[in-house]
Design a protein around this motif. Structure first.
Motif, short mmCIF file in Angstrom:
data_model
loop_
_atom_site.label_atom_id
_atom_site.label_comp_id
_atom_site.label_asym_id
_atom_site.label_seq_id
_atom_site.Cartn_x
_atom_site.Cartn_y
_atom_site.Cartn_z
N SER A 17 -34.07 75.58 2.44
CA SER A 17 -33.47 74.77 1.38
C SER A 17 -32.53 75.62 0.55
O SER A 17 -32.90 76.71 0.08
CB SER A 17 -34.57 74.20 0.48
OG SER A 17 -34.02 73.72 -0.73
N MET A 159 -34.61 62.05 7.68
CA MET A 159 -33.74 63.21 7.83
C MET A 159 -32.73 62.98 8.94
O MET A 159 -33.01 62.33 9.94
CB MET A 159 -34.58 64.46 8.14
CG MET A 159 -33.80 65.74 8.35
SD MET A 159 -34.90 67.14 8.69
CE MET A 159 -35.68 67.37 7.09
N ARG A 193 -32.39 63.18 4.01
CA ARG A 193 -32.10 64.60 3.85
C ARG A 193 -31.19 65.02 5.01
O ARG A 193 -31.51 64.80 6.17
CB ARG A 193 -33.40 65.41 3.84
CG ARG A 193 -34.36 64.91 2.77
CD ARG A 193 -35.74 65.49 2.91
NE ARG A 193 -35.81 66.81 2.33
CZ ARG A 193 -36.91 67.58 2.39
NH1 ARG A 193 -37.98 67.16 3.03
NH2 ARG A 193 -36.91 68.77 1.83
N GLU A 341 -37.52 69.15 -3.85
CA GLU A 341 -36.49 68.72 -2.90
C GLU A 341 -36.26 67.21 -3.00
O GLU A 341 -35.12 66.74 -3.02
CB GLU A 341 -36.92 69.06 -1.46
CG GLU A 341 -36.75 70.50 -1.09
CD GLU A 341 -35.30 70.89 -0.99
OE1 GLU A 341 -34.48 70.07 -0.53
OE2 GLU A 341 -34.98 72.01 -1.40
N ASP A 345 -32.81 65.37 -4.13
CA ASP A 345 -32.10 64.53 -3.18
C ASP A 345 -31.82 63.13 -3.71
O ASP A 345 -31.15 62.34 -3.07
CB ASP A 345 -32.88 64.42 -1.87
CG ASP A 345 -32.84 65.71 -1.07
OD1 ASP A 345 -31.97 66.55 -1.37
OD2 ASP A 345 -33.67 65.89 -0.17
#
Length: 564
Positions: A17, A159, A193, A341, A345
């Motif tokens: 990340s 993702m 993501r 995260e 996002d």
């Protein structure tokens, strides 16, 4: 001749990340003795054999995967054909995960090319089945996998991984720039993501950063990855020292609140009656009959819609879902790193929206307010920074006490060790304070560099020339050899070190205060031994074992000292 599947070996490549500077996942990458994994699948023959071979490789990868830290998911590759297979074909994979102590929710299945096979409808149905089994899902190699647009919009994925060829057309190719910018925007608005894969050098990493991509993967991160991806403000001033993680010890249940809920078939009138009242809640969560979140409605956005021109006429009696959005879901056992995260996002528009918390079965547990998490993280970060020793930038006794308590609660044996420099005052008087400071910094760097290679090791600087270390029993010998075996000196003056260690035995382990009390006489004994020395003992043992220095240096068995 192609290698059979049982000769495939797996490497585990991290996904890093750019937000937290940490690994958030590892992907299993198969390496046959000869050829490529795709060659094995191509040689499988008909569709049924291909699916069996693909799922067998996934199960083998899951069995070979190392244990990873909380919040770090395991990624397994899966062809679109296998993803569209009936649920019963996944029983061996589920059994393998159970034996390995993993849940399907800890696994992300990366579905890869060609994504239009067997056909988009069949694949979409299969993806929903896999989600119902508990797996998390991703699309791999976007840009080279023949991905139909309806799948990108309708599939229950979390993702998307960009094919490396797409990234390498940046920033020179204007059309690719526009496409990636659109994908970043799409990912932000849909809580997906986006991952940049195949990063080979710092220039490509910089391209990914400037494109707004937060997750990266590639050969560049094979070594020293945290130093490459950690935000500059997070890095310690001293080389080799580690930044204190503000995520340590924080868990979702600490932030859990209860929100107002309604059945998922509620109407806009039902919602309006609640949200227009005095002291109305910030949001409402719609739940199905199994208490699984289906939508969320933000109070401000809802009222703007229904009180605007023609708003009441348009929405009166209509399903509330028409003005709702998909819930931003997070599992209750999610680690703080992954929670950050998810918050990041959300983008600017949804940065303040509540996160809806579920259990492992997807049932509603409550909500988490991102602003409360960020305030708490900021407070912990400030507290941790204040606790750092200004000379070495290492944490102090509070961090050591926390780690001792954590390991004692886990019930496994561990070691608490105390290291200091022999005759340090005399060294300062001889070589000067600056030389003494340089030596302390150098020892701090050596400890943290070796601790980073070992993994789960905490190093603290508790003042002066005293260092404390907490680690697993299997790590203390390697760390002691690395530090005590070095020829230390300051401004030409030779220096020796003394190490005292205490083996704490799991459930009977004492507190940090008790460990410090028992280590004090051990350190005194170590300092009475000529040269660099190491003395070890156990609570209640009544004796100490010389592991370095004294007679040990002559190759004989370690000597035991009685402790009064």
């Amino acid at each position: 001749m192609l290698a059979p599947a049982d000769q495939v070996r797996f490497a585990f490549e991290p996904l890093y990340s750019l937000y937290s500077g940490s690994a958030v996942a590892v992907e299993a990458v198969g390496h046959p003795a000869a050829g490529w994994v795709q060659d094995l699948l191509d040689a499988a023959g008909d569709q049924a054999q291909l699916i069996d071979a693909d799922l067998d490789l996934a199960a083998r990868a899951a069995a070979a995967a190392p244990q990873v830290a909380a919040g770090v998911s395991l990624h397994l590759n899966l062809s679109a054909s296998a993803a569209g297979a009936p649920a019963e074909r996944f029983i061996p994979l589920l059994q393998t995960l159970e034996r390995a102590g993993r849940r399907p929710a800890d696994v992300v299945l990366e579905v890869t090319a060609p994504l239009a096979v067997p056909n988009p409808g069949t694949l979409l149905q299969g993806l929903h089945r896999l989600r119902d089994l508990g797996f998390r899902l991703a699309f791999d190699r976007l840009g080279a996998a023949g991905l139909p647009m309806n799948l990108l919009a309708e599939a229950p994925i979390e993702m998307i991984k960009l094919d490396r060829a797409t990234l390498r057309r940046l920033p020179a190719n204007a059309a690719t720039v526009a496409l990636v910018e659109a994908l970043v925007q799409f990912a932000t608005q849909t809580d997906l993501r986006l991952v940049a894969t195949g990063i080979e050098n710092d220039a490509e990493l910089d391209v990914a950063r400037r494109a707004g991509i937060r997750l990266v993967q590639g050969n560049l991160f094979a070594t020293a990855a945290p130093e490459r991806v950690l935000p500059t403000a997070e890095r310690g001033d001293q080389p080799g020292t580690t930044a204190v993680s503000p995520a340590a010890g924080l868990r979702i249940p600490e932030f859990l609140r209860q929100a107002k809920t309604l059945p998922d078939d509620a109407t806009c009138d039902d919602v309006h009656a609640i949200l227009s009242a005095e002291h109305a809640p910030k949001a409402i969560v719609g739940l199905d009959q199994q208490a699984r979140p289906q939508w969320t409605i933000d109070r401000m956005r809802f009222l703007l819609a229904v009180t605007g021109r023609y708003g009441h006429a348009l929405y009166a009696g209509k399903p509330a879902a028409k003005l709702a959005g998909p819930p931003r879901l997070v599992r209750i056992d999610t680690g703080t790193r992954e929670l950050l995260e998810i918050i990041a996002d959300g983008g600017a528009e949804h940065s303040g929206d509540d996160l809806v918390v579920t259990d492992a079965s997807g049932r509603y547990q409550g909500v988490v307010r991102p602003n409360e998490v960020m305030r708490r993280m900021a407070a912990v970060k400030v507290e941790a920074a204040v606790a750092l020793n200004p000379l070495t930038r290492l944490p102090g006794s509070d961090a050591i006490a926390h780690d001792v308590a954590r390991r004692a609660d886990a019930g496994r044996p561990f070691v608490v060790a105390w290291l200091d420099i022999d005759q340090f005052k005399r060294l300062n008087d001889t070589a000067g304070f600056a030389a003494g400071d340089d030596l302390i910094r150098a020892i701090g760097r050596a400890l943290t560099d070796h601790a980073r290679r070992l993994g789960d090791v905490t190093v603290g600087h508790v003042g002066g020339d005293d260092f404390l270390v907490v680690c697993g029993v299997e790590d203390i010998t390697s760390l002691a050899d690395a530090v005590l075996g070095h020829g230390w000196s300051a401004d030409g003056v030779s220096v020796t070190l003394s190490l005292a260690s205490l083996v704490q035995t799991g459930a009977s382990a004492g507190s940090y205060r008790e460990s410090a009390r028992l280590l004090a006489p051990l350190k005194k004994q170590a300092k009475e031994i000529p040269g660099s020395s190491w003395v070890n003992s156990w609570p209640g043992a009544g004796r100490a074992q010389i592991l370095r220095g004294g007679k040990e240096t002559n190759g004989r068995a370690p000597m035991l000292l009685s402790r009064q």
